[in-house]
Design a protein around this motif. Structure first.
Motif, PDB file in Angstrom:
ATOM      1  N   LYS A  97       0.899  -0.967  -0.101  1.00 20.20           N
ATOM      2  CA  LYS A  97       0.001   0.073  -0.057  1.00 20.20           C
ATOM      3  C   LYS A  97       0.942   1.256   0.117  1.00 20.20           C
ATOM      4  O   LYS A  97       0.738   2.165  -0.848  1.00 20.20           O
ATOM      5  CB  LYS A  97      -0.919  -0.065   1.280  1.00 20.20           C
ATOM      6  N   GLU A  98       1.940   1.454   0.847  1.00 18.76           N
ATOM      7  CA  GLU A  98       2.653   2.609   1.104  1.00 18.76           C
ATOM      8  C   GLU A  98       3.437   2.594  -0.005  1.00 18.76           C
ATOM      9  O   GLU A  98       3.729   3.833  -0.502  1.00 18.76           O
ATOM     10  CB  GLU A  98       3.414   2.584   2.564  1.00 18.76           C
ATOM     11  N   GLU A  99       4.172   1.570  -0.226  1.00 21.08           N
ATOM     12  CA  GLU A  99       5.514   1.752  -1.076  1.00 21.08           C
ATOM     13  C   GLU A  99       5.168   1.577  -2.688  1.00 21.08           C
ATOM     14  O   GLU A  99       5.957   2.074  -3.719  1.00 21.08           O
ATOM     15  CB  GLU A  99       6.613   0.564  -0.909  1.00 21.08           C
ATOM     16  N   ILE A 100       3.939   1.045  -3.180  1.00 17.55           N
ATOM     17  CA  ILE A 100       3.702   0.835  -4.420  1.00 17.55           C
ATOM     18  C   ILE A 100       2.559   1.639  -4.773  1.00 17.55           C
ATOM     19  O   ILE A 100       2.492   2.719  -5.442  1.00 17.55           O
ATOM     20  CB  ILE A 100       3.351  -0.496  -4.875  1.00 17.55           C
ATOM     21  N   HIS A 101       1.029   1.641  -3.870  1.00 15.47           N
ATOM     22  CA  HIS A 101       0.070   2.292  -4.429  1.00 15.47           C
ATOM     23  C   HIS A 101       0.124   3.621  -4.106  1.00 15.47           C
ATOM     24  O   HIS A 101      -0.338   4.603  -5.151  1.00 15.47           O
ATOM     25  CB  HIS A 101      -1.346   1.578  -3.711  1.00 15.47           C
ATOM     26  N   GLN A 102       0.415   3.884  -2.820  1.00 12.83           N
ATOM     27  CA  GLN A 102       0.578   5.480  -2.683  1.00 12.83           C
ATOM     28  C   GLN A 102       1.540   6.386  -3.496  1.00 12.83           C
ATOM     29  O   GLN A 102       1.611   7.343  -4.102  1.00 12.83           O
ATOM     30  CB  GLN A 102       0.741   5.576  -1.188  1.00 12.83           C
ATOM     31  N   LYS A 103       2.732   5.679  -3.592  1.00 14.25           N
ATOM     32  CA  LYS A 103       3.597   6.532  -4.396  1.00 14.25           C
ATOM     33  C   LYS A 103       3.520   6.257  -5.724  1.00 14.25           C
ATOM     34  O   LYS A 103       3.688   7.304  -6.350  1.00 14.25           O
ATOM     35  CB  LYS A 103       5.170   5.738  -4.201  1.00 14.25           C
ATOM     36  N   ALA A 104       2.822   5.467  -6.427  1.00 14.00           N
ATOM     37  CA  ALA A 104       2.437   5.428  -7.743  1.00 14.00           C
ATOM     38  C   ALA A 104       1.417   6.560  -7.858  1.00 14.00           C
ATOM     39  O   ALA A 104       1.497   7.303  -8.978  1.00 14.00           O
ATOM     40  CB  ALA A 104       1.881   3.976  -8.079  1.00 14.00           C
ATOM     41  N   SER A 105       0.333   6.469  -6.962  1.00 14.39           N
ATOM     42  CA  SER A 105      -0.557   7.513  -7.221  1.00 14.39           C
ATOM     43  C   SER A 105      -0.159   8.913  -7.284  1.00 14.39           C
ATOM     44  O   SER A 105      -0.501   9.744  -8.033  1.00 14.39           O
ATOM     45  CB  SER A 105      -1.691   7.331  -6.100  1.00 14.39           C
ATOM     46  N   GLN A 106       0.801   9.174  -6.312  1.00 14.02           N
ATOM     47  CA  GLN A 106       1.806  10.743  -5.981  1.00 14.02           C
ATOM     48  C   GLN A 106       2.337  10.824  -7.466  1.00 14.02           C
ATOM     49  O   GLN A 106       2.143  11.982  -7.608  1.00 14.02           O
ATOM     50  CB  GLN A 106       2.416  10.611  -4.913  1.00 14.02           C
ATOM     51  N   SER A 107       2.898   9.753  -7.845  1.00 13.69           N
ATOM     52  CA  SER A 107       3.727   9.851  -9.079  1.00 13.69           C
ATOM     53  C   SER A 107       2.948  10.430 -10.169  1.00 13.69           C
ATOM     54  O   SER A 107       2.951  11.255 -10.925  1.00 13.69           O
ATOM     55  CB  SER A 107       4.521   8.781  -9.467  1.00 13.69           C
ATOM     56  N   ILE A 108       1.793   9.777 -10.272  1.00 12.74           N
ATOM     57  CA  ILE A 108       0.786  10.031 -11.519  1.00 12.74           C
ATOM     58  C   ILE A 108       0.284  11.434 -11.456  1.00 12.74           C
ATOM     59  O   ILE A 108       0.042  12.196 -12.450  1.00 12.74           O
ATOM     60  CB  ILE A 108      -0.334   8.982 -11.661  1.00 12.74           C
TER      61      ILE A 108
END
Length: 478
Positions: A270-281
């Motif tokens: 959740k923290e290292e993939i989903h949240q960081k990917a969402s922030q990057s997008i």
């Protein structure tokens, strides 16, 4: 890991054209069957009324006339009668949701993707047409929007502008053959429900539990991979993306076998993939290489936790627990496989890379080539062993490592509770109570514990195949 079903839904702005395309032998090289619950007149009326409503609403974009499901079928389905398969799947949808459908069963050009196209209406026919008669003249401008007065559609020359409409008193100004669209068909719960329904239906005709499909659980520790469609211009990009996701999934299997809690893996996901990917997008838009690097860093973090985690198996309980001992042996076997992978990853591969880095000089070409080949072979061996880890557990009916570890922990808890109950019973019986009291204080029956263990296993194993609803669907049974 277990194979997942593929069921996709899309919007149709031209339902008549789409129906013509999927049901045409001239346009489909491998078309095996078609099936209609409603005729062409129904779809023509549906398209016309949908376009009229869309025009009146003034909404921007494209009018959605209907929706389509694409349902991928396992290759085992090619031995069944195509028309019966198609009718079975289409009638299932019609029976559940009560809307009209048209469907087709195809293979792609290379015959690697056997699938159903199922088009369905989001509206139902009214019992009687809803016809509205004008009690006074009704005026519509060029866009189809109703206006209050004739003056609003009159040009400077005093004539009605081109494209405007006047409905005189007593004439029909609006008619409806259909209900309004049912909003449930565009909801996420509906698509999830459809995936469950059709995955179960597919599995009814697959006898081998290992070949059965399951719906991907987005709340699991795994990342989903994407299907690469026909002539997809982004095929190479999707393939690289899938490879990164599979690397994470393999590492998640290793983490579970290493004893890392499922909640911890989910937290990293959740923290290292989903949240960081969402922030990057949000900040930079969709950048495939950046997303893969995010997955790579999360995988490295999980691998570091694996290295820190001690993996020795717990001592075997000295109890007559055949079911539990078999699972424990399976656990040890899987952990031994994981331990060998760690040896290759953390010991063999780094040493080979260090040797390659130290092998310098003009006359060391052969040595460098040999070391490079050893490194490639070791990497292939690691990947092969990672892919084999879930197969060890499938021998006992578990679809993946996550399901196995859940079962093992629950069973371990039952056994420990049984030990506590037995110790308490021994403490009580040491006081030499009466015969009646002894009868009341009998220890827990081992058979009841074993029954509980089997119930836990059955819950987490793959469901056994259900009896086929249509015997005639299987050619071999005739």
């Amino acid at each position: 890991m277990a194979r997942h079903s593929f069921i996709q839904m899309s919007k149709l702005p031209n339902v008549k054209g789409r129906i013509s395309y999927i049901t045409s032998h001239a346009r489909q090289e491998n078309l095996y069957a078609t099936y209609r619950i409603a005729d062409n007149e129904f779809w023509s009326n549906l398209a016309r009324e949908s376009q009229q409503e869309f025009k009146r609403s003034g909404t921007e974009g494209k009018c959605i006339e209907a929706r389509e499901l694409i349902i991928a079928l396992p290759e085992v389905y090619t031995k069944y009668e195509p028309q019966e398969v198609l009718e079975d799947f289409t009638e299932e949808f019609h029976r559940r949701y009560g809307v009209e459908c048209v469907s087709a069963l195809h293979h792609n050009k290379r015959k690697t993707n056997y699938h159903i196209h199922l088009i369905f209406s989001e509206r139902k026919l009214l019992p009687e047409p809803d016809i509205k008669i004008a009690t006074r003249s009704v005026f519509y401008d060029e866009t189809g929007k109703r206006v209050r007065t004739k003056k609003e559609i009159t040009g400077e020359d005093g004539q009605i502008r081109k494209g405007c409409t006047v409905i005189k008193k007593g004439e029909v100004y609006e008619s409806h053959l259909f209900t309004v669209k049912d909003d449930k068909f565009k909801s996420e719960p509906f698509l999830r429900e459809v995936k469950e329904i059709y995955t179960d239906l597919i599995n009814r005709h697959i006898a081998d539990p290992e070949q059965q499909l399951k719906v991907f659980d987005k709340n699991s520790v795994y990342l989903p991979t994407k299907k690469i469609g026909k002539n997809n211009p982004k095929a190479a990009e999707i393939e690289a993306d899938n490879a990164a996701r599979q690397e994470w999934n393999r590492t998640a299997d290793m983490a579970l076998l290493s004893g890392i809690e499922e909640t911890k893996i989910l937290e990293i996901k959740k923290e290292e993939i989903h949240q960081k990917a969402s922030q990057s997008i949000k900040e930079k838009g969709w950048l495939p290489t950046l997303f893969r690097s995010i997955i790579g860093r999360a995988k490295e973090l999980l691998q570091s936790l694996i290295r820190e985690k001690d993996m020795p198996p717990k001592p075997t309980l000295d109890m007559d627990m055949a079911e539990f001992r078999r699972m424990k042996n399976l656990m040890i076997k899987a952990q031994e496989g994981a331990r060998e992978i760690r040896r290759l990853q953390d010991d063999v591969l780094p040493k080979l890379k260090a040797q390659l880095a130290d092998t310098k000089g003009l006359f060391k070409g052969k040595e460098r080539k040999a070391l490079s080949e050893q490194i490639q072979q070791t990497e292939k061996e690691i990947a092969a062993k990672l892919d084999m880890l879930p197969d060890i557990l499938k021998e006992d009916g578990y679809p993946d490592v996550q399901a196995f570890m859940r079962t093992f922990r629950e069973m371990e808890s039952v056994v420990e509770q049984y030990s506590r109950d037995l110790a308490e019973w021994e403490r009580q019986t040491s006081r030499k109570p009466s015969a009646a009291a002894k009868e009341q204080r009998r220890p827990p029956e081992k058979q009841s514990v074993l029954k509980h263990l089997r119930e836990i296993q059955d819950k987490n194993r793959q469901k056994p195949p259900q009896r086929q609803r249509k015997k005639s669907i299987d050619r071999d049974s005739r």
